[in-house]
Scaffold this active site. Structure first.
Site, mmCIF file in Angstrom:
data_model
loop_
_atom_site.group_PDB
_atom_site.id
_atom_site.type_symbol
_atom_site.label_atom_id
_atom_site.label_comp_id
_atom_site.label_asym_id
_atom_site.label_seq_id
_atom_site.Cartn_x
_atom_site.Cartn_y
_atom_site.Cartn_z
ATOM 1 N N SER A 295 46.061 41.968 32.814
ATOM 2 C CA SER A 295 47.271 41.633 33.567
ATOM 3 C C SER A 295 48.465 42.403 32.988
ATOM 4 C CB SER A 295 47.471 40.116 33.562
ATOM 5 O OG SER A 295 48.385 39.706 34.546
ATOM 6 N N HIS B 20 41.688 36.652 39.408
ATOM 7 C CA HIS B 20 42.553 37.515 38.596
ATOM 8 C C HIS B 20 41.749 38.100 37.455
ATOM 9 C CE1 HIS B 20 46.140 39.188 37.020
ATOM 10 N NE2 HIS B 20 46.387 38.276 36.105
ATOM 11 N N ASP C 122 42.104 40.383 43.766
ATOM 12 C CA ASP C 122 43.041 39.889 42.750
ATOM 13 C C ASP C 122 44.368 39.498 43.393
ATOM 14 O OD1 ASP C 122 44.896 39.688 40.526
ATOM 15 O OD2 ASP C 122 43.430 40.793 39.337
#
Length: 519
Positions: free
Chosen positions: A239, A487, A457
């Site tokens: 991320s 994610h 995602d």
């Protein structure tokens, strides 16, 4: 108010399920030849001026590894884990000046052919690697055999001079502020809350406020590499950690070893672009969720948007005695979209809300907002805002935001309004100027970097992976695609993804750019 790029999929799942360091004997665990001073990229003049010729008090420091203590947010890990404190400059422009301490955690490799350290950043920004690394170790057990697993609390986070901008009581009170204002009074309250939050951060952080940028942390990483005794940086960024990894590669391309960037932040997008990307990403994930329940996405989204509008007018009662506001309801909807396994939880929560009970959505929102049953909130959101507002130069005005709202709402009737207003509210009246519109991640001369994108995602939409590959430069970025949901990709159920990543990290095998894992 909290932005949606915060946690890895596993962090989100843990929140659904669950709604510091001490000194000891010296043990460097060094491997191979000692590393020299950092060598910044020739393309970055600021790197040259701020990282050359670091003092020996930094590069030659010995880490005093010892048993880890419990923190405010997690119990002490097992004895397999050790903690230490790394000394870094407060201001990288003055490496001989004041220093701060960064909390580190590690577990030594379990096999016989150690490669080195594998450094993890789990995203946020603002997530605590010290708290989360032990929980993630089972997901990377194959990597643990040949790597020391290492993570840390970046500057301004957790045990590394972590910032708390307001009290628990003030945080709960702020949850009544409408993050999608409909009237002048609500708009005034929204922006006043943002101003107050920034002032609280400035008071809490002091001089640190101007020195918690992604660039600062990337430089911390290279000092960490040297002190750990690694000649190359081996890194797993998830991320926000992908942006951090890209910035590191730009500053120190010759130090790049094996870097994995999973759930990729688009480095070519400015703050408004990120908000638009997330609007598309979360709506796409919501559409996939709705299809899984047999609903037409357009009709299902319209129904949820109507529910949110109803809650905006009259917040729902909950079993806790607190009210479920529109903003809390939207936050509760967001969390299960981080993981496909959590979709049934979303169905149950939405059904209860339709029947007038907001308890389940509130519990999900509390999990996302780091609130425990006693009403104590974690500081992830505080650190996230302090870091991202120092990074982001853009400061959209309320007037600019209002003009863009139709574009956001067209993309998503559910998330558009919130994410549109967030572009103006997040860093409104911030005490410190931002540093850039978009991060520089070009890394000419770096070893191949594996960039992993997931087509489903929600928080870091798939398109960002290709943008990262392009920005890293020809011969550097290598894209791996997973046609999945949630994610992040690694450890999310794809043997193809996991084996490709493992082969890269353990054997140095670089896949063909554009490889696709269908399952």
């Amino acid at each position: 108010m909290a932005r949606f790029v915060r946690w890895t999929a596993l962090m989100a799942a843990a929140a659904l399920l669950t709604a510091g360091c001490s000194s000891g004997s010296s043990d460097d665990g060094k491997d191979g030849a000692g590393a020299g001073d950092a060598k910044p990229s020739a393309t970055d003049s600021s790197a040259t001026s701020t990282t050359a010729a670091l003092p020996a008090s930094l590069t030659a420091q010995k880490l005093d590894w010892g048993r880890c203590k419990a923190t405010a947010d997690s119990a002490a890990p097992s004895s397999d884990w050790q903690c230490a404190t790394l000394k870094v400059p407060l201001d990288w422009a003055k490496p001989d000046g004041s220093t701060i301490g960064l909390a580190l955690i590690r577990s030594k490799s379990t096999g016989g052919e150690r490669i080195g350290s594998l450094l993890f950043n789990f995203g946020g920004p603002g997530g605590s690697g010290v708290d989360y690394m032990p929980a993630y170790a089972t997901a990377v057990s194959a990597l643990h055999e040949r790597y020391d697993l290492v993570s840390w609390d970046p500057r301004g986070v957790g045990a590394s001079e972590g910032v708390r901008c307001r009290s628990d009581k003030a945080i709960q009170a702020s949850e009544d502020v409408d993050a999608t204002p409909d009237t002048p009074a609500e708009e005034k309250a929204y922006f006043q809350d943002a101003t107050d939050f920034g002032k609280g951060c400035e008071k809490a952080a002091g001089k640190l406020m101007a020195h918690v940028s992604t660039t600062d942390t990337a430089r911390d990483m290279d000092l960490m590499r040297q002190v750990l005794g690694d000649t190359k940086m081996h890194y797993f960024g998830i991320s926000y950690g992908t942006e951090l990894g890209g910035v590191y590669a730009h500053l120190f391309p010759k130090q790049v070893g094996r870097l994995i960037l999973d759930a990729v932040v688009d480095p070519s997008a400015d703050s408004v672009g990120h908000a638009l990307n997330q609007t598309r990403g979360f709506q796409r994930a919501l559409d996939d969720y709705l299809k899984s329940t047999g609903q037409q996405p357009a009709q299902g989204s319209k129904k949820i948007a109507a529910l949110l509008k109803q809650i905006d007018a009259e917040p729902l009662a909950t079993s806790t005695g607190r009210k479920l506001t529109q903003t809390l309801a939207l936050t509760g909807i967001v969390l299960p979209l981080y993981s496909k396994e959590s979709w049934p939880t979303l169905t149950s929560a939405l059904n209860s809300a339709e029947e007038g009970d907001g308890s389940e959505l509130l519990a999900l929102a509390d999990g996302y907002n780091d609130r425990d049953s006693a009403g104590h909130y974690g500081t992830t959101t505080h650190s996230q805002r302090v870091i991202s507002c120092l990074d982001d130069k853009q400061r959209p005005t309320p007037e600019q935001t209002q003009k863009q709202l139709p574009e956001f709402e067209k993309i998503s009737p559910v998330f558009g309004d919130f994410l549109g207003w967030d572009t103006a509210g997040w860093c409104h009246d911030w005490p410190v100027a931002g540093q850039y519109d978009t991060p520089e991640v070009s890394a000419p001369g770096a070893a191949p970097i594996l960039v992993v994108g997931n087509t489903g995602d929600p928080a870091t939409p798939y398109e960002g992976a290709r943008k990262m590959v392009d920005e890293l430069g020809k011969g550097v970025g290598v894209e791996l695609t997973w046609k999945g949901e949630g994610h992040g990709a690694y450890g999310s159920g794809s043997d193809c993804v996991d084996s490709t990543v493992d082969a890269y990290l353990l054997k140095g095998t670089v896949p063909k750019d554009g490889k696709v894992c269908a399952s």
